[in-house]
Design a protein around this motif. Structure first.
Motif, PDB file in Angstrom:
ATOM      1  N   ASN A   1       0.817  -1.040   0.187  1.00 19.41           N
ATOM      2  CA  ASN A   1       0.039  -0.095  -0.108  1.00 19.41           C
ATOM      3  C   ASN A   1       0.911   1.172  -0.049  1.00 19.41           C
ATOM      4  O   ASN A   1       0.744   2.285  -0.600  1.00 19.41           O
ATOM      5  CB  ASN A   1      -1.121   0.014   1.307  1.00 19.41           C
ATOM      6  CG  ASN A   1      -1.987  -1.159   1.205  1.00 19.41           C
ATOM      7  OD1 ASN A   1      -2.213  -1.809   0.070  1.00 19.41           O
ATOM      8  ND2 ASN A   1      -2.849  -1.111   2.233  1.00 19.41           N
ATOM      9  N   THR A  51       0.795   3.893  -2.841  1.00 21.05           N
ATOM     10  CA  THR A  51       0.511   5.340  -2.437  1.00 21.05           C
ATOM     11  C   THR A  51       1.490   6.331  -2.932  1.00 21.05           C
ATOM     12  O   THR A  51       1.251   7.390  -3.574  1.00 21.05           O
ATOM     13  CB  THR A  51       0.365   5.733  -1.077  1.00 21.05           C
ATOM     14  OG1 THR A  51      -0.724   4.632  -0.515  1.00 21.05           O
ATOM     15  CG2 THR A  51      -0.047   7.004  -0.507  1.00 21.05           C
ATOM     16  N   PHE A  53      -5.750   3.010   1.045  1.00 23.46           N
ATOM     17  CA  PHE A  53      -5.822   1.588   1.037  1.00 23.46           C
ATOM     18  C   PHE A  53      -6.428   1.158   2.393  1.00 23.46           C
ATOM     19  O   PHE A  53      -5.136   0.770   3.154  1.00 23.46           O
ATOM     20  CB  PHE A  53      -4.700   0.939   0.577  1.00 23.46           C
ATOM     21  CG  PHE A  53      -4.034   1.457  -0.910  1.00 23.46           C
ATOM     22  CD1 PHE A  53      -4.812   0.867  -1.939  1.00 23.46           C
ATOM     23  CD2 PHE A  53      -3.313   2.429  -0.920  1.00 23.46           C
ATOM     24  CE1 PHE A  53      -4.393   1.085  -3.223  1.00 23.46           C
ATOM     25  CE2 PHE A  53      -2.979   2.726  -2.121  1.00 23.46           C
ATOM     26  CZ  PHE A  53      -3.363   2.381  -3.258  1.00 23.46           C
ATOM     27  N   HIS A  70      -0.369   6.076   3.915  1.00 21.65           N
ATOM     28  CA  HIS A  70      -0.959   4.799   2.905  1.00 21.65           C
ATOM     29  C   HIS A  70      -2.305   4.296   3.313  1.00 21.65           C
ATOM     30  O   HIS A  70      -2.865   3.931   2.482  1.00 21.65           O
ATOM     31  CB  HIS A  70       0.392   4.026   2.892  1.00 21.65           C
ATOM     32  CG  HIS A  70       0.453   2.957   4.206  1.00 21.65           C
ATOM     33  ND1 HIS A  70       1.448   3.619   5.077  1.00 21.65           N
ATOM     34  CD2 HIS A  70      -0.092   2.081   4.896  1.00 21.65           C
ATOM     35  CE1 HIS A  70       1.181   2.555   6.309  1.00 21.65           C
ATOM     36  NE2 HIS A  70       0.366   1.824   6.025  1.00 21.65           N
ATOM     37  N   ASP A  71      -2.579   4.385   4.525  1.00 20.16           N
ATOM     38  CA  ASP A  71      -3.702   3.608   4.984  1.00 20.16           C
ATOM     39  C   ASP A  71      -5.164   4.454   4.551  1.00 20.16           C
ATOM     40  O   ASP A  71      -6.138   4.192   4.719  1.00 20.16           O
ATOM     41  CB  ASP A  71      -3.830   3.367   6.480  1.00 20.16           C
ATOM     42  CG  ASP A  71      -3.871   4.337   7.361  1.00 20.16           C
ATOM     43  OD1 ASP A  71      -3.067   5.633   7.035  1.00 20.16           O
ATOM     44  OD2 ASP A  71      -4.130   4.617   8.584  1.00 20.16           O
TER      45      ASP A  71
END
Length: 244
Positions: free
Chosen positions: A69, A73, A112, A108-109
Protein backbone atom coordinates in the motif's frame (compact mmCIF):
# COMPACT_ATOMS: atom_id res chain seq x y z
CA UNK A 1 -15.95 -1.86 10.38
CA UNK A 2 -17.18 -4.92 12.27
CA UNK A 3 -16.43 -7.32 9.42
CA UNK A 4 -13.00 -5.76 8.90
CA UNK A 5 -12.15 -6.26 12.58
CA UNK A 6 -13.29 -9.88 12.49
CA UNK A 7 -11.30 -10.61 9.34
CA UNK A 8 -8.22 -9.02 10.88
CA UNK A 9 -8.73 -11.20 13.94
CA UNK A 10 -8.92 -14.31 11.75
CA UNK A 11 -5.65 -13.43 10.03
CA UNK A 12 -4.01 -12.83 13.39
CA UNK A 13 -5.36 -16.10 14.75
CA UNK A 14 -3.88 -18.00 11.79
CA UNK A 15 -0.57 -16.29 12.43
CA UNK A 16 -0.65 -17.32 16.09
CA UNK A 17 -1.39 -20.94 15.17
CA UNK A 18 1.42 -21.04 12.61
CA UNK A 19 3.99 -19.53 14.95
CA UNK A 20 2.89 -21.74 17.83
CA UNK A 21 2.81 -24.84 15.60
CA UNK A 22 -0.80 -25.49 16.60
CA UNK A 23 0.17 -26.03 20.24
CA UNK A 24 -2.43 -25.92 22.99
CA UNK A 25 -1.13 -22.53 24.14
CA UNK A 26 -1.40 -21.12 20.62
CA UNK A 27 -4.90 -22.55 20.24
CA UNK A 28 -5.98 -20.96 23.51
CA UNK A 29 -4.53 -17.59 22.48
CA UNK A 30 -6.27 -17.79 19.11
CA UNK A 31 -9.57 -18.69 20.79
CA UNK A 32 -9.26 -15.71 23.11
CA UNK A 33 -8.50 -13.37 20.21
CA UNK A 34 -11.55 -14.51 18.25
CA UNK A 35 -13.76 -14.34 21.33
CA UNK A 36 -12.54 -10.83 22.16
CA UNK A 37 -13.04 -9.57 18.61
CA UNK A 38 -16.54 -11.06 18.45
CA UNK A 39 -17.40 -9.51 21.81
CA UNK A 40 -16.15 -6.08 20.81
CA UNK A 41 -17.98 -6.04 17.49
CA UNK A 42 -21.24 -7.37 18.87
CA UNK A 43 -21.44 -5.33 22.06
CA UNK A 44 -19.87 -2.04 20.95
CA UNK A 45 -22.47 0.69 20.86
CA UNK A 46 -20.63 3.96 20.48
CA UNK A 47 -18.23 5.04 17.77
CA UNK A 48 -15.49 5.46 20.37
CA UNK A 49 -15.86 1.84 21.47
CA UNK A 50 -15.81 0.61 17.88
CA UNK A 51 -12.63 2.55 17.18
CA UNK A 52 -11.06 1.17 20.34
CA UNK A 53 -11.88 -2.34 19.13
CA UNK A 54 -10.36 -1.61 15.74
CA UNK A 55 -7.21 -0.15 17.28
CA UNK A 56 -6.90 -3.10 19.64
CA UNK A 57 -6.76 -5.50 16.70
CA UNK A 58 -4.68 -3.26 14.45
CA UNK A 59 -1.70 -5.54 14.89
CA UNK A 60 -3.49 -8.09 12.72
CA UNK A 61 -2.70 -6.06 9.61
CA UNK A 62 -0.12 -7.79 7.47
CA UNK A 63 3.23 -5.98 7.02
CA UNK A 64 3.48 -7.13 3.41
CA UNK A 65 0.17 -5.49 2.56
CA UNK A 66 1.23 -2.31 4.33
CA UNK A 67 4.41 -2.22 2.24
CA UNK A 68 2.43 -2.76 -0.94
CA UNK A 69 0.00 0.00 0.00
CA UNK A 70 2.86 2.38 0.79
CA UNK A 71 4.52 1.71 -2.56
CA UNK A 72 1.27 2.19 -4.49
CA UNK A 73 0.54 5.40 -2.58
CA UNK A 74 4.05 6.68 -3.34
CA UNK A 75 3.67 6.15 -7.09
CA UNK A 76 0.23 7.77 -7.13
CA UNK A 77 1.49 10.81 -5.21
CA UNK A 78 4.66 11.10 -7.27
CA UNK A 79 2.70 10.95 -10.53
CA UNK A 80 0.39 13.65 -9.18
CA UNK A 81 3.43 15.74 -8.18
CA UNK A 82 4.87 15.54 -11.69
CA UNK A 83 1.48 16.36 -13.22
CA UNK A 84 1.07 19.49 -11.11
CA UNK A 85 4.67 20.73 -11.11
CA UNK A 86 5.50 20.12 -14.76
CA UNK A 87 9.19 20.27 -13.83
CA UNK A 88 11.60 17.45 -14.65
CA UNK A 89 14.86 18.83 -13.30
CA UNK A 90 16.79 17.03 -10.58
CA UNK A 91 15.78 19.43 -7.80
CA UNK A 92 12.03 19.18 -8.34
CA UNK A 93 12.05 15.42 -8.97
CA UNK A 94 14.11 14.82 -5.81
CA UNK A 95 11.82 17.06 -3.79
CA UNK A 96 8.82 15.20 -5.20
CA UNK A 97 10.31 11.84 -4.23
CA UNK A 98 11.03 13.01 -0.67
CA UNK A 99 7.55 14.48 -0.18
CA UNK A 100 5.84 11.45 -1.72
CA UNK A 101 7.80 9.05 0.48
CA UNK A 102 6.97 10.98 3.65
CA UNK A 103 3.27 11.23 2.85
CA UNK A 104 3.09 7.59 1.72
CA UNK A 105 4.67 6.39 4.97
CA UNK A 106 2.31 8.46 7.10
CA UNK A 107 -0.92 8.22 5.13
CA UNK A 108 -0.92 5.05 3.02
CA UNK A 109 -3.92 3.73 4.94
CA UNK A 110 -6.10 6.61 3.71
CA UNK A 111 -6.19 5.23 0.17
CA UNK A 112 -5.88 1.55 1.05
CA UNK A 113 -7.68 1.11 4.34
CA UNK A 114 -9.16 -2.34 3.69
CA UNK A 115 -7.08 -5.47 3.80
CA UNK A 116 -8.12 -6.90 0.44
CA UNK A 117 -6.78 -5.74 -2.92
CA UNK A 118 -10.16 -6.58 -4.41
CA UNK A 119 -11.75 -3.98 -2.15
CA UNK A 120 -9.66 -1.23 -3.72
CA UNK A 121 -10.69 -2.30 -7.21
CA UNK A 122 -14.32 -2.37 -6.14
CA UNK A 123 -14.08 1.10 -4.58
CA UNK A 124 -12.42 2.48 -7.73
CA UNK A 125 -15.19 1.06 -9.91
CA UNK A 126 -17.90 2.38 -7.60
CA UNK A 127 -16.25 5.80 -7.51
CA UNK A 128 -16.40 6.02 -11.30
CA UNK A 129 -20.01 4.81 -11.30
CA UNK A 130 -21.02 7.34 -8.63
CA UNK A 131 -19.32 10.24 -10.43
CA UNK A 132 -22.27 11.08 -12.72
CA UNK A 133 -24.63 11.12 -9.73
CA UNK A 134 -22.46 13.60 -7.82
CA UNK A 135 -22.05 15.78 -10.92
CA UNK A 136 -25.82 15.71 -11.37
CA UNK A 137 -26.32 16.83 -7.78
CA UNK A 138 -23.90 19.71 -8.24
CA UNK A 139 -25.60 20.75 -11.49
CA UNK A 140 -29.13 20.67 -10.04
CA UNK A 141 -27.96 22.50 -6.90
CA UNK A 142 -26.42 25.20 -9.11
CA UNK A 143 -29.75 25.70 -10.85
CA UNK A 144 -31.58 25.92 -7.51
CA UNK A 145 -29.13 28.46 -6.07
CA UNK A 146 -29.37 30.49 -9.29
CA UNK A 147 -33.18 30.46 -8.92
CA UNK A 148 -32.91 31.69 -5.32
CA UNK A 149 -30.53 34.46 -6.31
CA UNK A 150 -32.50 35.64 -9.36
CA UNK A 151 -36.01 35.31 -7.94
CA UNK A 152 -37.56 38.72 -7.12
CA UNK A 153 -38.84 37.37 -3.79
CA UNK A 154 -35.41 35.99 -2.81
CA UNK A 155 -36.91 32.96 -0.98
CA UNK A 156 -33.78 32.31 1.05
CA UNK A 157 -34.23 30.66 4.43
CA UNK A 158 -30.73 29.98 5.85
CA UNK A 159 -30.47 27.45 8.65
CA UNK A 160 -27.99 25.25 10.49
CA UNK A 161 -28.52 21.50 10.18
CA UNK A 162 -27.18 19.13 12.80
CA UNK A 163 -27.13 15.41 12.13
CA UNK A 164 -25.30 12.28 13.22
CA UNK A 165 -23.76 10.33 10.38
CA UNK A 166 -23.69 6.57 10.21
CA UNK A 167 -20.26 6.73 8.57
CA UNK A 168 -17.46 5.67 10.90
CA UNK A 169 -14.04 6.26 9.33
CA UNK A 170 -12.20 9.57 9.09
CA UNK A 171 -11.84 9.29 5.32
CA UNK A 172 -15.61 8.77 4.99
CA UNK A 173 -16.27 11.87 7.11
CA UNK A 174 -13.90 13.92 4.96
CA UNK A 175 -15.53 12.63 1.78
CA UNK A 176 -19.01 13.51 3.05
CA UNK A 177 -17.93 16.94 4.34
CA UNK A 178 -16.26 17.82 1.03
CA UNK A 179 -19.20 16.52 -0.98
CA UNK A 180 -21.57 18.69 1.04
CA UNK A 181 -19.37 21.76 0.63
CA UNK A 182 -18.89 21.15 -3.10
CA UNK A 183 -22.65 21.10 -3.57
CA UNK A 184 -23.89 24.70 -3.94
CA UNK A 185 -26.18 25.83 -1.14
CA UNK A 186 -24.55 23.83 1.65
CA UNK A 187 -21.31 24.24 3.60
CA UNK A 188 -19.93 21.91 6.26
CA UNK A 189 -19.17 24.04 9.31
CA UNK A 190 -17.87 21.49 11.78
CA UNK A 191 -17.57 17.76 12.49
CA UNK A 192 -17.39 16.36 16.00
CA UNK A 193 -17.23 12.58 16.52
CA UNK A 194 -19.47 11.87 13.57
CA UNK A 195 -21.85 14.76 14.24
CA UNK A 196 -22.08 17.20 11.33
CA UNK A 197 -23.01 20.88 11.46
CA UNK A 198 -24.00 22.18 8.03
CA UNK A 199 -25.20 25.58 6.83
CA UNK A 200 -28.03 25.27 4.30
CA UNK A 201 -29.33 28.07 2.12
CA UNK A 202 -33.01 27.12 2.34
CA UNK A 203 -35.41 24.38 3.44
CA UNK A 204 -35.26 22.45 0.16
CA UNK A 205 -31.49 22.17 0.35
CA UNK A 206 -31.76 21.10 3.99
CA UNK A 207 -34.39 18.48 3.14
CA UNK A 208 -32.31 17.07 0.28
CA UNK A 209 -29.37 16.68 2.64
CA UNK A 210 -31.47 15.06 5.37
CA UNK A 211 -32.64 12.31 3.01
CA UNK A 212 -29.24 10.68 3.54
CA UNK A 213 -28.83 9.79 -0.14
CA UNK A 214 -25.38 11.39 -0.38
CA UNK A 215 -24.33 9.61 2.80
CA UNK A 216 -25.49 6.28 1.38
CA UNK A 217 -23.58 6.89 -1.85
CA UNK A 218 -20.35 7.56 0.02
CA UNK A 219 -20.88 4.53 2.26
CA UNK A 220 -21.36 2.43 -0.88
CA UNK A 221 -18.25 3.77 -2.61
CA UNK A 222 -15.98 3.49 0.43
CA UNK A 223 -17.57 0.18 1.45
CA UNK A 224 -18.46 1.38 4.93
CA UNK A 225 -21.41 -1.00 5.02
CA UNK A 226 -20.58 -4.46 6.29
CA UNK A 227 -19.64 -6.64 3.33
CA UNK A 228 -19.27 -10.35 3.93
CA UNK A 229 -17.13 -12.17 1.37
CA UNK A 230 -17.26 -15.89 0.71
CA UNK A 231 -13.53 -16.00 1.47
CA UNK A 232 -14.25 -14.52 4.89
CA UNK A 233 -16.71 -17.32 5.56
CA UNK A 234 -14.15 -19.89 4.42
CA UNK A 235 -11.47 -18.33 6.62
CA UNK A 236 -13.72 -18.34 9.67
CA UNK A 237 -14.76 -21.91 8.98
CA UNK A 238 -11.12 -23.00 8.67
CA UNK A 239 -9.99 -21.26 11.84
CA UNK A 240 -12.78 -22.67 13.97
CA UNK A 241 -12.21 -26.07 12.42
CA UNK A 242 -8.54 -25.88 13.36
CA UNK A 243 -9.46 -25.02 16.94
CA UNK A 244 -11.74 -28.01 17.48
Amino acid sequence: MEVTVLVQAVYKAFEILEKGKNSEKAREEARELLYTSAKFTSESKSLTEKRAARDLLLSARQPRLELRNSVLTFFILFAFWILLSGRFDTFHLTLGVICSVLVACLSHDLLFFNIRLGDFRTRARRFVQAGPWFLGQIFSANLHVAYLALSPKMPIDPQIIRFKTKLESDIAWVALANSITLTPGTITIDISEGEFFVHALDRKVAYDLNTGEMEDKIAHVIMEADHVYIQDVIDVSRIFGALK
